[in-house]
Design a protein around this motif. Structure first.
Motif, PDB file in Angstrom:
ATOM      1  N   TYR A 197       0.330 -12.058   2.611  1.00 43.21           N
ATOM      2  CA  TYR A 197       0.644 -10.634   2.728  1.00 43.21           C
ATOM      3  C   TYR A 197      -0.622  -9.777   2.646  1.00 43.21           C
ATOM      4  O   TYR A 197      -0.880  -8.920   3.501  1.00 43.21           O
ATOM      5  CB  TYR A 197       1.631 -10.252   1.615  1.00 43.21           C
ATOM      6  CG  TYR A 197       1.950  -8.785   1.529  1.00 43.21           C
ATOM      7  CD1 TYR A 197       2.507  -8.108   2.617  1.00 43.21           C
ATOM      8  CD2 TYR A 197       1.699  -8.073   0.362  1.00 43.21           C
ATOM      9  CE1 TYR A 197       2.804  -6.759   2.536  1.00 43.21           C
ATOM     10  CE2 TYR A 197       1.992  -6.723   0.272  1.00 43.21           C
ATOM     11  CZ  TYR A 197       2.538  -6.071   1.364  1.00 43.21           C
ATOM     12  OH  TYR A 197       2.820  -4.737   1.282  1.00 43.21           O
TER      13      TYR A 197
ATOM     14  N   PRO B 128      -6.691  -5.658   8.444  1.00 43.72           N
ATOM     15  CA  PRO B 128      -6.968  -4.289   8.903  1.00 43.72           C
ATOM     16  C   PRO B 128      -8.375  -3.813   8.543  1.00 43.72           C
ATOM     17  O   PRO B 128      -9.015  -3.146   9.344  1.00 43.72           O
ATOM     18  CB  PRO B 128      -5.918  -3.445   8.176  1.00 43.72           C
ATOM     19  CG  PRO B 128      -4.857  -4.371   7.784  1.00 43.72           C
ATOM     20  CD  PRO B 128      -5.499  -5.711   7.589  1.00 43.72           C
TER      21      PRO B 128
ATOM     22  N   LEU C  44      -8.185   2.250   6.551  1.00 43.03           N
ATOM     23  CA  LEU C  44      -7.219   1.168   6.725  1.00 43.03           C
ATOM     24  C   LEU C  44      -6.399   1.376   7.999  1.00 43.03           C
ATOM     25  O   LEU C  44      -6.084   0.429   8.723  1.00 43.03           O
ATOM     26  CB  LEU C  44      -6.297   1.128   5.499  1.00 43.03           C
ATOM     27  CG  LEU C  44      -5.606  -0.194   5.177  1.00 43.03           C
ATOM     28  CD1 LEU C  44      -6.625  -1.286   4.941  1.00 43.03           C
ATOM     29  CD2 LEU C  44      -4.712  -0.040   3.959  1.00 43.03           C
TER      30      LEU C  44
ATOM     31  N   LEU D  30      -5.060  -0.939  10.904  1.00 37.65           N
ATOM     32  CA  LEU D  30      -3.611  -1.180  10.889  1.00 37.65           C
ATOM     33  C   LEU D  30      -2.986  -0.896  12.252  1.00 37.65           C
ATOM     34  O   LEU D  30      -1.946  -1.454  12.591  1.00 37.65           O
ATOM     35  CB  LEU D  30      -2.930  -0.315   9.820  1.00 37.65           C
ATOM     36  CG  LEU D  30      -2.902  -0.872   8.401  1.00 37.65           C
ATOM     37  CD1 LEU D  30      -2.330   0.154   7.437  1.00 37.65           C
ATOM     38  CD2 LEU D  30      -2.084  -2.165   8.326  1.00 37.65           C
TER      39      LEU D  30
ATOM     40  N   VAL E 227      -2.658  -4.039  14.104  1.00 36.81           N
ATOM     41  CA  VAL E 227      -1.707  -4.891  13.377  1.00 36.81           C
ATOM     42  C   VAL E 227      -0.281  -4.407  13.642  1.00 36.81           C
ATOM     43  O   VAL E 227       0.633  -5.199  13.869  1.00 36.81           O
ATOM     44  CB  VAL E 227      -2.016  -4.897  11.860  1.00 36.81           C
ATOM     45  CG1 VAL E 227      -0.898  -5.587  11.089  1.00 36.81           C
ATOM     46  CG2 VAL E 227      -3.353  -5.575  11.579  1.00 36.81           C
TER      47      VAL E 227
ATOM     48  N   ALA F  51       6.649   0.094   5.252  1.00 28.52           N
ATOM     49  CA  ALA F  51       6.698  -0.389   3.874  1.00 28.52           C
ATOM     50  C   ALA F  51       5.723  -1.553   3.653  1.00 28.52           C
ATOM     51  O   ALA F  51       5.196  -1.719   2.548  1.00 28.52           O
ATOM     52  CB  ALA F  51       8.116  -0.804   3.508  1.00 28.52           C
ATOM     53  N   PHE F  52       5.451  -2.353   4.693  1.00 25.66           N
ATOM     54  CA  PHE F  52       4.484  -3.447   4.549  1.00 25.66           C
ATOM     55  C   PHE F  52       3.128  -2.885   4.116  1.00 25.66           C
ATOM     56  O   PHE F  52       2.471  -3.430   3.227  1.00 25.66           O
ATOM     57  CB  PHE F  52       4.316  -4.210   5.868  1.00 25.66           C
ATOM     58  CG  PHE F  52       5.563  -4.922   6.319  1.00 25.66           C
ATOM     59  CD1 PHE F  52       6.226  -5.787   5.459  1.00 25.66           C
ATOM     60  CD2 PHE F  52       6.076  -4.725   7.593  1.00 25.66           C
ATOM     61  CE1 PHE F  52       7.374  -6.450   5.858  1.00 25.66           C
ATOM     62  CE2 PHE F  52       7.224  -5.386   7.996  1.00 25.66           C
ATOM     63  CZ  PHE F  52       7.877  -6.235   7.137  1.00 25.66           C
ATOM     64  N   ALA F  53       2.724  -1.795   4.771  1.00 24.15           N
ATOM     65  CA  ALA F  53       1.444  -1.173   4.412  1.00 24.15           C
ATOM     66  C   ALA F  53       1.552  -0.437   3.082  1.00 24.15           C
ATOM     67  O   ALA F  53       0.600  -0.424   2.299  1.00 24.15           O
ATOM     68  CB  ALA F  53       1.006  -0.206   5.517  1.00 24.15           C
ATOM     69  N   TYR F  54       2.712   0.153   2.819  1.00 21.78           N
ATOM     70  CA  TYR F  54       2.880   0.897   1.565  1.00 21.78           C
ATOM     71  C   TYR F  54       2.814  -0.042   0.362  1.00 21.78           C
ATOM     72  O   TYR F  54       2.323   0.344  -0.705  1.00 21.78           O
ATOM     73  CB  TYR F  54       4.204   1.672   1.565  1.00 21.78           C
ATOM     74  CG  TYR F  54       4.190   2.898   2.440  1.00 21.78           C
ATOM     75  CD1 TYR F  54       3.059   3.233   3.180  1.00 21.78           C
ATOM     76  CD2 TYR F  54       5.294   3.732   2.546  1.00 21.78           C
ATOM     77  CE1 TYR F  54       3.035   4.349   3.990  1.00 21.78           C
ATOM     78  CE2 TYR F  54       5.272   4.870   3.351  1.00 21.78           C
ATOM     79  CZ  TYR F  54       4.146   5.171   4.066  1.00 21.78           C
ATOM     80  OH  TYR F  54       4.125   6.277   4.855  1.00 21.78           O
ATOM     81  N   GLY F  55       3.320  -1.272   0.521  1.00 23.53           N
ATOM     82  CA  GLY F  55       3.233  -2.250  -0.552  1.00 23.53           C
ATOM     83  C   GLY F  55       1.779  -2.465  -0.971  1.00 23.53           C
ATOM     84  O   GLY F  55       1.471  -2.665  -2.151  1.00 23.53           O
ATOM     85  N   ILE F  56       0.858  -2.387   0.025  1.00 24.87           N
ATOM     86  CA  ILE F  56      -0.577  -2.505  -0.263  1.00 24.87           C
ATOM     87  C   ILE F  56      -1.089  -1.245  -0.958  1.00 24.87           C
ATOM     88  O   ILE F  56      -1.799  -1.317  -1.959  1.00 24.87           O
ATOM     89  CB  ILE F  56      -1.377  -2.741   1.049  1.00 24.87           C
ATOM     90  CG1 ILE F  56      -0.978  -4.058   1.711  1.00 24.87           C
ATOM     91  CG2 ILE F  56      -2.874  -2.679   0.801  1.00 24.87           C
ATOM     92  CD1 ILE F  56      -1.455  -5.290   0.987  1.00 24.87           C
TER      93      ILE F  56
END
Lengths: 297, 266
Positions: free
Chosen positions: A32, A40, B116, B120, B123, B139-144
């Motif tokens: 992940y 990125p 980022l 992204l 991606v 949400a995938f990016a928000y998790g980061i």
């Protein structure tokens, strides 16, 4: 103590129990982070190295020497230096005012919550708050006009670079409170006692003990504040709807239009430039923070 | 004399009044702004939120709010299902990796969202092919983005309990690894897990950079759009969102206190 003893006692047993399963357990998180953080970041830096046809080129990075880009970087840097300095000083004063109040008391709980909201989650909303507060139709501007003061005599600077200063200070002060409070609370009453026993005054305490002990933490927090405003985007994006006064806004311009300054992958080069500044600042932060940890036990 | 560095009552109040004024005046001036109408002050702009005639103007706002709430929910799932178990695993089995994990979790502070997003974008072209272009994929990016905040809350709770002892006891009584995490560790970590989830909600509700540049709708991008046609409602929603986040953080403050009192007992 007991936890340490227990962990050393049991660790061999845990190792024996399916070591591969544990390693496998780390895989999802690693994948992940690899996909949404590492990839990125690498892409952001390396796209600046490619031209439209995907060939390697230094052309985009030469843009970092372009006078327009240099001016924007300089604007970002002085804006961050200035707002971090004011934010750090005022924030430190707030920490001083809160000294001696237990973190469980209602005042502290309210200040901590308010500081977190304003420092980290404001973004666009803070821009609207400042437009409503200081815009032409705001109560404050009407009031000042009534007094014969025209703050916009030299133009509508609220939507330009100078307009960013107050909103930035507005989120810098609370961040200082969050990051500097633990250091301030780490001052030991025993040091004050030692100072008093040796005949020192309150002034001697701050000059000889308090300030020297807090100096590294203060500087570390200052660097964090600098990084915070240097990388901030949302407030500026909502306030300065036109133009690219600071680097993040220039990245927006480069991302949303095909060519800026006649270059196609400029966003990547600008991103790489920002990373360089951020890595320098955060490396400094880590070094100073280590120095600051010397007095913590 | 014992704590001579503590400021006097007068000093405290002077600082509180000056800084308090700087913080509160913009918020109060903004509140005043929302009560204005052509002639004086009224609740007209607040009432307009429920006005069917204006519904089409405010529609993006409701869409954005719904999207942000969905994003918050998915981000919480990522925190609870992916991040928290990894932290337990690292603390139990790979204590040497703790520093590495901490470094990774703090990286999003060093790498600005605006940087980022440059990486992204490609991606998310792939993500768009796999999962569609729905707003929830953000949400995938928000998790980061929430990693620095969520992990700090959870780690504080992990440090306050005897993770190894609890696990060892449960295992020796015959619990499976799943049983250990679900029935022993999760209840003990509920304070940290709750705080980590709530702070993630606050981050997600305030997020603008990624959503706007990856062309997805959330609360903040909707605020910017609606602001162009009706500044008052954008301001009202901003104040409400700030107030809501403030309440979330107050709850976290209380939850955090439970964690610290437990630490003192241990």
């Amino acid at each position: 103590m007991s936890a340490t003893a227990a962990s050393t006692g049991t660790r061999p047993r845990f190792r024996r129990v399916r070591g591969w399963a544990g390693t496998l357990g780390l895989a999802p998180f690693t994948a992940y982070v690899g996909l949404f953080l590492a990839l990125p970041t690498v892409l952001a830096i390396t796209t600046g190295l490619l031209d439209v046809n995907g060939h390697l080129t230094w052309h985009n990075f030469s843009a970092l020497a372009d006078p327009v880009v240099l001016r924007t970087f300089w604007a970002s840097i002085w804006l961050s230096l200035l707002t971090a300095a004011i934010g750090a000083l005022v924030g430190a004063l707030v920490c001083y005012a809160l000294l001696g109040i237990a973190s469980t008391r209602p005042v502290r709980v309210v200040v901590d919550a308010a500081a977190s909201v304003l420092a980290q989650f404001g973004g666009v909303m803070l821009a609207f708050v400042f437009i409503a507060t200081m815009g032409r139709n705001s109560i404050i501007n009407q009031w000042l006009t009534g007094l014969g003061i025209n703050i916009y005599a030299s133009g509508m600077w609220l939507y330009d670079l100078p307009g960013l200063i107050l909103p930035y200070i507005y989120f810098q002060i609370p961040l200082m409170v969050i990051t500097f409070m633990p250091a301030m609370a780490g001052l030991k009453p025993q040091w004050a006692e030692a100072n008093a026993v040796l005949g020192g005054s309150r002034w001697t305490f701050w000059r000889r003990i308090g300030l020297p002990v807090l100096a590294p933490s203060f500087f570390a927090s200052y660097l964090l504040l600098f990084a915070n405003s240097f990388s901030a985007f949302a407030t500026a994006a909502a306030l300065a709807s036109q133009g690219s006064q600071i680097v993040p806004l220039q990245i927006r311009a480069a991302l949303t239009s095909e060519t800026v300054l006649g270059r196609s992958n400029l966003a990547g080069a600008l991103a790489a430039g920002m990373i360089v500044v951020m890595v320098l600042v955060m490396t400094g932060y880590a070094a100073v923070q280590r120095r600051a940890g010397r007095w913590r036990s | 004399m014992k704590t001579s560095f503590v400021p006097g009552r007068a000093t405290r109040w002077i600082i509180a009044v000056i800084v308090g004024a700087f913080v509160l005046i913009p918020l109060l001036a903004t509140l005043e702004y929302t009560f204005r109408d052509r002639t004086g002050h009224s609740f007209a702009h607040w009432a307009a939120i429920a006005d069917p005639a204006k519904a089409s103007v405010y529609k993006p706002l409701w869409t954005g709010l719904t999207n942000s709430l969905i994003l918050a929910a998915v981000t919480i799932v990522i925190v609870l299902v992916l991040v928290a178990p990894t932290m337990i695993l690292v603390n139990l089995r790979f204590p040497k990796l703790r520093r590495v994990f901490e470094f990774v979790a703090l990286l999003p502070i060093t790498i600005p969202a605006i940087v980022l997003v440059v990486g992204l974008a490609p991606v998310y072209r792939v993500v768009g092919h796999l999962f569609g272009t729905g707003a929830w994929t953000l949400a995938f990016a928000y998790g980061i983005l929430v990693l620095p905040f969520s992990t700090r809350a959870i780690q504080a709770n992990i440090d306050a309990i005897s993770l190894t002892t609890l696990t060892e006891a449960a295992r020796s009584l015959g619990a499976s690894w799943f049983g250990v995490i679900w029935r022993v560790l999760a209840p003990n970590l509920r304070g940290g897990l709750l705080a980590g989830s709530l702070i993630s909600v606050a981050v997600v509700l305030g997020e603008y950079t990624l959503a706007s540049l990856l062309a997805r709708q959330n609360l903040q991008t909707a605020l910017v759009i609606v602001n162009q046609s009706d500044a008052w409602v954008a301001v009202i929603f901003s104040l409400l969102a700030l107030a809501f986040c403030f309440l979330l953080l107050l709850v976290i403050g209380r939850v955090g206190r439970v964690g610290s009192s437990r630490k003192e007992q241990a």
